[in-house]
Design a protein around this motif. Structure first.
Motif, PDB file in Angstrom:
ATOM      1  N   GLY A  83     -16.082 -24.073  48.876  1.00 19.90           N
ATOM      2  CA  GLY A  83     -14.669 -24.419  49.043  1.00 19.90           C
ATOM      3  C   GLY A  83     -14.186 -24.281  50.474  1.00 19.90           C
ATOM      4  O   GLY A  83     -12.985 -24.378  50.722  1.00 19.90           O
ATOM      5  N   LEU A  84     -15.108 -24.021  51.406  1.00 18.57           N
ATOM      6  CA  LEU A  84     -14.665 -23.946  52.808  1.00 18.57           C
ATOM      7  C   LEU A  84     -15.765 -24.403  53.756  1.00 18.57           C
ATOM      8  O   LEU A  84     -16.938 -24.289  53.454  1.00 18.57           O
ATOM      9  CB  LEU A  84     -14.236 -22.526  53.189  1.00 18.57           C
ATOM     10  CG  LEU A  84     -15.309 -21.435  53.237  1.00 18.57           C
ATOM     11  CD1 LEU A  84     -14.953 -20.385  54.263  1.00 18.57           C
ATOM     12  CD2 LEU A  84     -15.438 -20.801  51.869  1.00 18.57           C
ATOM     13  N   GLN A  85     -15.280 -24.946  54.887  1.00 15.41           N
ATOM     14  CA  GLN A  85     -16.215 -25.211  55.985  1.00 15.41           C
ATOM     15  C   GLN A  85     -15.830 -24.307  57.147  1.00 15.41           C
ATOM     16  O   GLN A  85     -16.421 -23.268  57.366  1.00 15.41           O
ATOM     17  CB  GLN A  85     -16.174 -26.683  56.370  1.00 15.41           C
ATOM     18  CG  GLN A  85     -16.947 -27.549  55.371  1.00 15.41           C
ATOM     19  CD  GLN A  85     -17.087 -28.974  55.839  1.00 15.41           C
ATOM     20  OE1 GLN A  85     -17.239 -29.257  57.020  1.00 15.41           O
ATOM     21  NE2 GLN A  85     -17.036 -29.903  54.907  1.00 15.41           N
ATOM     22  N   CYS A  86     -14.750 -24.662  57.885  1.00 18.43           N
ATOM     23  CA  CYS A  86     -14.379 -23.804  59.021  1.00 18.43           C
ATOM     24  C   CYS A  86     -13.667 -22.546  58.537  1.00 18.43           C
ATOM     25  O   CYS A  86     -13.664 -21.531  59.219  1.00 18.43           O
ATOM     26  CB  CYS A  86     -13.491 -24.564  60.003  1.00 18.43           C
ATOM     27  SG  CYS A  86     -11.781 -24.716  59.469  1.00 18.43           S
ATOM     28  N   GLY A  87     -13.042 -22.605  57.392  1.00 18.98           N
ATOM     29  CA  GLY A  87     -12.385 -21.425  56.838  1.00 18.98           C
ATOM     30  C   GLY A  87     -10.972 -21.179  57.319  1.00 18.98           C
ATOM     31  O   GLY A  87     -10.347 -20.200  56.909  1.00 18.98           O
ATOM     32  N   PHE A  88     -10.460 -22.069  58.140  1.00 19.41           N
ATOM     33  CA  PHE A  88      -9.117 -21.782  58.685  1.00 19.41           C
ATOM     34  C   PHE A  88      -8.033 -21.826  57.608  1.00 19.41           C
ATOM     35  O   PHE A  88      -7.127 -21.005  57.598  1.00 19.41           O
ATOM     36  CB  PHE A  88      -8.762 -22.755  59.825  1.00 19.41           C
ATOM     37  CG  PHE A  88      -7.572 -22.259  60.593  1.00 19.41           C
ATOM     38  CD1 PHE A  88      -7.703 -21.257  61.542  1.00 19.41           C
ATOM     39  CD2 PHE A  88      -6.294 -22.730  60.304  1.00 19.41           C
ATOM     40  CE1 PHE A  88      -6.598 -20.742  62.199  1.00 19.41           C
ATOM     41  CE2 PHE A  88      -5.188 -22.227  60.958  1.00 19.41           C
ATOM     42  CZ  PHE A  88      -5.342 -21.230  61.909  1.00 19.41           C
ATOM     43  N   CYS A  89      -8.153 -22.767  56.698  1.00 16.13           N
ATOM     44  CA  CYS A  89      -7.117 -22.900  55.668  1.00 16.13           C
ATOM     45  C   CYS A  89      -7.337 -21.938  54.512  1.00 16.13           C
ATOM     46  O   CYS A  89      -6.484 -21.797  53.646  1.00 16.13           O
ATOM     47  CB  CYS A  89      -7.112 -24.333  55.115  1.00 16.13           C
ATOM     48  SG  CYS A  89      -8.577 -24.702  54.103  1.00 16.13           S
ATOM     49  N   THR A  90      -8.531 -21.319  54.466  1.00 18.93           N
ATOM     50  CA  THR A  90      -8.970 -20.591  53.276  1.00 18.93           C
ATOM     51  C   THR A  90      -8.046 -19.442  52.848  1.00 18.93           C
ATOM     52  O   THR A  90      -7.748 -19.311  51.652  1.00 18.93           O
ATOM     53  CB  THR A  90     -10.430 -20.104  53.448  1.00 18.93           C
ATOM     54  OG1 THR A  90     -11.195 -21.191  53.980  1.00 18.93           O
ATOM     55  CG2 THR A  90     -11.027 -19.669  52.127  1.00 18.93           C
ATOM     56  N   PRO A  91      -7.577 -18.596  53.781  1.00 19.19           N
ATOM     57  CA  PRO A  91      -6.693 -17.514  53.323  1.00 19.19           C
ATOM     58  C   PRO A  91      -5.481 -18.039  52.562  1.00 19.19           C
ATOM     59  O   PRO A  91      -5.127 -17.519  51.489  1.00 19.19           O
ATOM     60  CB  PRO A  91      -6.253 -16.834  54.621  1.00 19.19           C
ATOM     61  CG  PRO A  91      -7.319 -17.180  55.614  1.00 19.19           C
ATOM     62  CD  PRO A  91      -7.814 -18.541  55.229  1.00 19.19           C
TER      63      PRO A  91
ATOM     64  N   PHE B 155      -2.765 -27.451  53.656  1.00 25.28           N
ATOM     65  CA  PHE B 155      -3.590 -28.508  54.228  1.00 25.28           C
ATOM     66  C   PHE B 155      -4.985 -27.993  54.564  1.00 25.28           C
ATOM     67  O   PHE B 155      -5.120 -26.927  55.152  1.00 25.28           O
ATOM     68  CB  PHE B 155      -2.959 -29.058  55.520  1.00 25.28           C
ATOM     69  CG  PHE B 155      -1.600 -29.685  55.316  1.00 25.28           C
ATOM     70  CD1 PHE B 155      -1.148 -30.044  54.051  1.00 25.28           C
ATOM     71  CD2 PHE B 155      -0.779 -29.920  56.404  1.00 25.28           C
ATOM     72  CE1 PHE B 155       0.104 -30.626  53.866  1.00 25.28           C
ATOM     73  CE2 PHE B 155       0.477 -30.496  56.235  1.00 25.28           C
ATOM     74  CZ  PHE B 155       0.910 -30.847  54.975  1.00 25.28           C
ATOM     75  N   CYS B 156      -5.987 -28.767  54.180  1.00 25.53           N
ATOM     76  CA  CYS B 156      -7.346 -28.491  54.624  1.00 25.53           C
ATOM     77  C   CYS B 156      -7.776 -29.699  55.432  1.00 25.53           C
ATOM     78  O   CYS B 156      -7.698 -30.819  54.955  1.00 25.53           O
ATOM     79  CB  CYS B 156      -8.296 -28.306  53.449  1.00 25.53           C
ATOM     80  SG  CYS B 156     -10.004 -28.074  54.002  1.00 25.53           S
ATOM     81  N   ARG B 157      -8.239 -29.463  56.639  1.00 21.08           N
ATOM     82  CA  ARG B 157      -8.579 -30.581  57.514  1.00 21.08           C
ATOM     83  C   ARG B 157     -10.080 -30.811  57.621  1.00 21.08           C
ATOM     84  O   ARG B 157     -10.512 -31.622  58.403  1.00 21.08           O
ATOM     85  CB  ARG B 157      -7.969 -30.382  58.914  1.00 21.08           C
ATOM     86  CG  ARG B 157      -6.450 -30.515  58.925  1.00 21.08           C
ATOM     87  CD  ARG B 157      -6.015 -31.970  58.763  1.00 21.08           C
ATOM     88  NE  ARG B 157      -5.659 -32.269  57.388  1.00 21.08           N
ATOM     89  CZ  ARG B 157      -4.502 -32.740  56.972  1.00 21.08           C
ATOM     90  NH1 ARG B 157      -3.555 -33.001  57.836  1.00 21.08           N
ATOM     91  NH2 ARG B 157      -4.284 -32.992  55.714  1.00 21.08           N
ATOM     92  N   CYS B 158     -10.893 -30.031  56.885  1.00 26.51           N
ATOM     93  CA  CYS B 158     -12.314 -30.340  56.999  1.00 26.51           C
ATOM     94  C   CYS B 158     -13.082 -30.346  55.682  1.00 26.51           C
ATOM     95  O   CYS B 158     -13.917 -31.203  55.483  1.00 26.51           O
ATOM     96  CB  CYS B 158     -12.997 -29.475  58.051  1.00 26.51           C
ATOM     97  SG  CYS B 158     -12.906 -27.723  57.847  1.00 26.51           S
ATOM     98  N   THR B 159     -12.830 -29.429  54.771  1.00 26.83           N
ATOM     99  CA  THR B 159     -13.622 -29.410  53.538  1.00 26.83           C
ATOM    100  C   THR B 159     -13.268 -30.570  52.631  1.00 26.83           C
ATOM    101  O   THR B 159     -14.137 -31.136  51.969  1.00 26.83           O
ATOM    102  CB  THR B 159     -13.379 -28.096  52.761  1.00 26.83           C
ATOM    103  OG1 THR B 159     -13.690 -27.019  53.618  1.00 26.83           O
ATOM    104  CG2 THR B 159     -14.240 -28.011  51.528  1.00 26.83           C
ATOM    105  N   GLY B 160     -11.995 -30.896  52.592  1.00 35.20           N
ATOM    106  CA  GLY B 160     -11.513 -31.823  51.561  1.00 35.20           C
ATOM    107  C   GLY B 160     -11.165 -30.989  50.354  1.00 35.20           C
ATOM    108  O   GLY B 160     -11.568 -29.831  50.239  1.00 35.20           O
TER     109      GLY B 160
HETATM  110  S1  FES Z   1     -11.976 -25.261  55.615  1.00 35.36           S
HETATM  111 FE1  FES Z   1     -11.468 -26.030  57.566  1.00 35.36          FE
HETATM  112  S2  FES Z   1      -9.386 -26.578  57.313  1.00 35.36           S
HETATM  113 FE2  FES Z   1      -9.989 -26.102  55.327  1.00 35.36          FE
END
Ligand code: FES
Ligand SMILES: Cc1cc2nc3c(=O)[nH]c(=O)nc-3n(C[C@H](O)[C@H](O)[C@H](O)COP(=O)(O)OP(=O)(O)OC[C@H]3O[C@@H](n4cnc5c(N)ncnc54)[C@H](O)[C@@H]3O)c2cc1C
Ligand code: FES
Lengths: 155, 289
Positions: free
Chosen positions: A97-105, A134-139
């Motif tokens: 459920g995450l790639q960069c993890g920025f939106c995860t929290p 908003f998630c800008r990388c995982t979708g």
């Molecule tokens: S995991 Fe990168 S913005 Fe959601």
């Protein structure tokens, strides 16, 4: 100028002297050094700063710390118990459920709020609940799967 | 982005809040859910010297049934409105529209009193309370509280007929007549969910199925929410067949000085107003049966 506030964060009472203009997000990150709460847009749009305030998901960049006085806040750091991850955290891990993890929290906290109100949400209800994040990388597909995973584990 | 410095007050009664407002006058801003005010303060478009927080004023947060209608306290949140059985029963369109505001985080904080006081041209509830023929109650420190009919509440861009020193205390919604259907249709901005155009319709049918009474509120199109008077007139007394509805909806933007901005041109808003009006009327009429 200072305003004395007491806020219970993740079960621990904190008393601090803060400026009224201090945002809850900055209070958590800078005063309490709980940096699990992210700040993205800083304009109430992206949801990554979401925390639970008195049992409800809120965008902490749009709440003043003084508004949390006397209240209870739960952040991402408050979810794991006794060294064990929360089913939502496991879900994001298991379902990618995450790639960069920025939106995860924020995604996890808004989903935490959803599952408290609605323990067995439909896919549609999950998508509706995370509409402010908003998630800008995982979708969003795997994020939805992660929340479904957590719902199936939470009894 | 950090707001300019201010003094913060957290009164616990309306009387205390009104006194603080009287004392600080134009330097003060009331804070309800904060989801219009705090963003403005962060951008420093608002720089109040005193902020009077109403969230601790428990007497302002309620939903009561009142002779078939509703009485709702100013600091009642969208979430409380959407999850209230009383609202679902007495004013379903209010619950429907409140559930379409922004996202769950905004609905957890934003209040009906804040929405109607801020009078954002793209706010959802202004159209709905117009259609529901609501009235607004206010209080002041001098005991000069008023009840203002909704038709004279929204007067300009971000402007209501509130007077200095007044606090909005609640909203009253009359009982819906027998055979009434309601609906809210909006074309939302994809990111914020603000209404590019939103139309609320409250339609009462008579026993023959003709339109006995109708109120239509339009938001998003112009500088403030208004009733679509020509559309209402074109529906009243008529059987609501497709042709009648289409013709009436075609007049929904008449008299509105449609806004043009980055989200939509005036021409597009005019078009959307007609389309949303048609859908809202169809839905409300079908629900009235
Ligand atoms: S995991 Fe990168 S913005 Fe959601
Ligand atoms: C990301 C985002 C998306 C949004 N999307 C939508 C949307 O889709 N639809 C929509 O309708 N709105 C939307 N909003 C706005 C939101 O609904 C606000 O909550 C609402 O406009 C204001 O209500 P509030 O309680 O937050 O008021 P506040 O921000 O606290 O106050 C707004 C103004 O009203 C005044 N005020 C507040 N309460 C009173 C009172 N009792 N008496 C007198 N004056 C008072 C304040 O002084 C201030 O000037 C959105 C906001 C955000 C941040
Ligand atoms: S940082 Fe709060 S909503 Fe984006």
């Amino acid at each position: 100028m200072g305003h004395n506030i007491t806020v219970t964060v993740n079960g621990t009472k904190h008393t601090s002297d803060v400026e009224p203009r201090l945002l809850l997000a900055h209070y958590l990150r800078d005063v309490l050094t709980l940096t699990g709460t992210h700040i993205g847009c800083d304009t109430s749009q992206c949801g990554t700063c979401t925390v639970m305030l008195n049992g409800m998901a809120v965008k902490s960049c749009t709440v003043l710390a003084v508004q949390a006085n006397g209240g209870e806040v739960t952040t991402l750091e408050g979810l794991a118990k006794d060294g064990k991850m929360h089913p939502l955290q496991d879900g994001f891990w298991e379902k990618h459920g995450l790639q960069c993890g920025f939106c995860t929290p924020g995604m996890i906290m808004v989903s935490y709020g959803l599952l408290r109100r609605n323990p067995k949400p439909t896919e549609e209800e999950i998508r509706h609940a995370i509409a402010g994040n908003f998630c800008r990388c995982t979708g969003y597909h795997n994020i939805v799967k992660a929340v479904q995973y957590a719902a199936s584990k939470l009894k | 982005m950090i707001p300019a410095a201010f003094e913060y007050y957290a009164p616990t009664t309306v009387a205390e809040a009104a006194k603080l407002l009287a004392k600080h006058g134009d330097d003060a801003k009331l804070l309800a859910g904060g989801h219009s005010l705090i963003p403005l303060m962060k951008l420093r478009l608002a720089q109040p010297k005193a902020v009077i927080d109403l969230r601790g004023v428990s007497e302002l947060s309620y939903i009561k049934e009142a002779s078939g209608g509703l009485s709702i306290g100013a600091t009642t949140t969208y979430y409380q409105i959407t999850s209230s059985r009383a609202v679902a029963k007495a004013a379903p369109v209010l619950a429907e529209a409140a559930g379409m505001v922004a996202d769950v985080q905004v609905r957890n904080m934003g209040t009906i009193g804040g929405s109607l006081s801020h009078a954002d041209p793209a706010g959802d509830l202004p159209a709905v309370v117009l259609a529901l023929n609501a009235s607004i109650s206010t209080a002041t420190s001098a005991g000069k509280g008023r009840t203002v009919p909704i038709d004279s509440w929204f007067v300009g861009l971000l402007t209501t007929s509130i007077k200095p020193g007044e606090i909005v205390t609640g909203v009253s919604i009359p009982a819906l007549a027998h055979m009434t259907g309601t609906a809210y249709e909006k074309f939302a901005n994809k990111a914020s969910r603000y209404a590019i155009v939103g139309v609320a319709a409250v339609i009462t049918l008579d026993t023959s199925g003709a339109c006995k009474d109708v109120r239509i509120g339009v938001t998003g199109a112009g500088p403030h929410a208004v009733r679509a008077a020509k559309t209402e007139a074109a529906l009243k007394g008529k059987k609501l067949d497709e042709a009648t509805i289409q013709k009436a909806a075609g007049a929904a933007a008449d008299g509105i000085d449609c806004l043009s901005d980055v989200h939509a041109s005036a021409e597009y808003r005019t078009h959307l107003t007609k389309v949303c009006a048609m859908r809202a009327i169809q839905k409300a009429a079908s629900r009235a049966k």
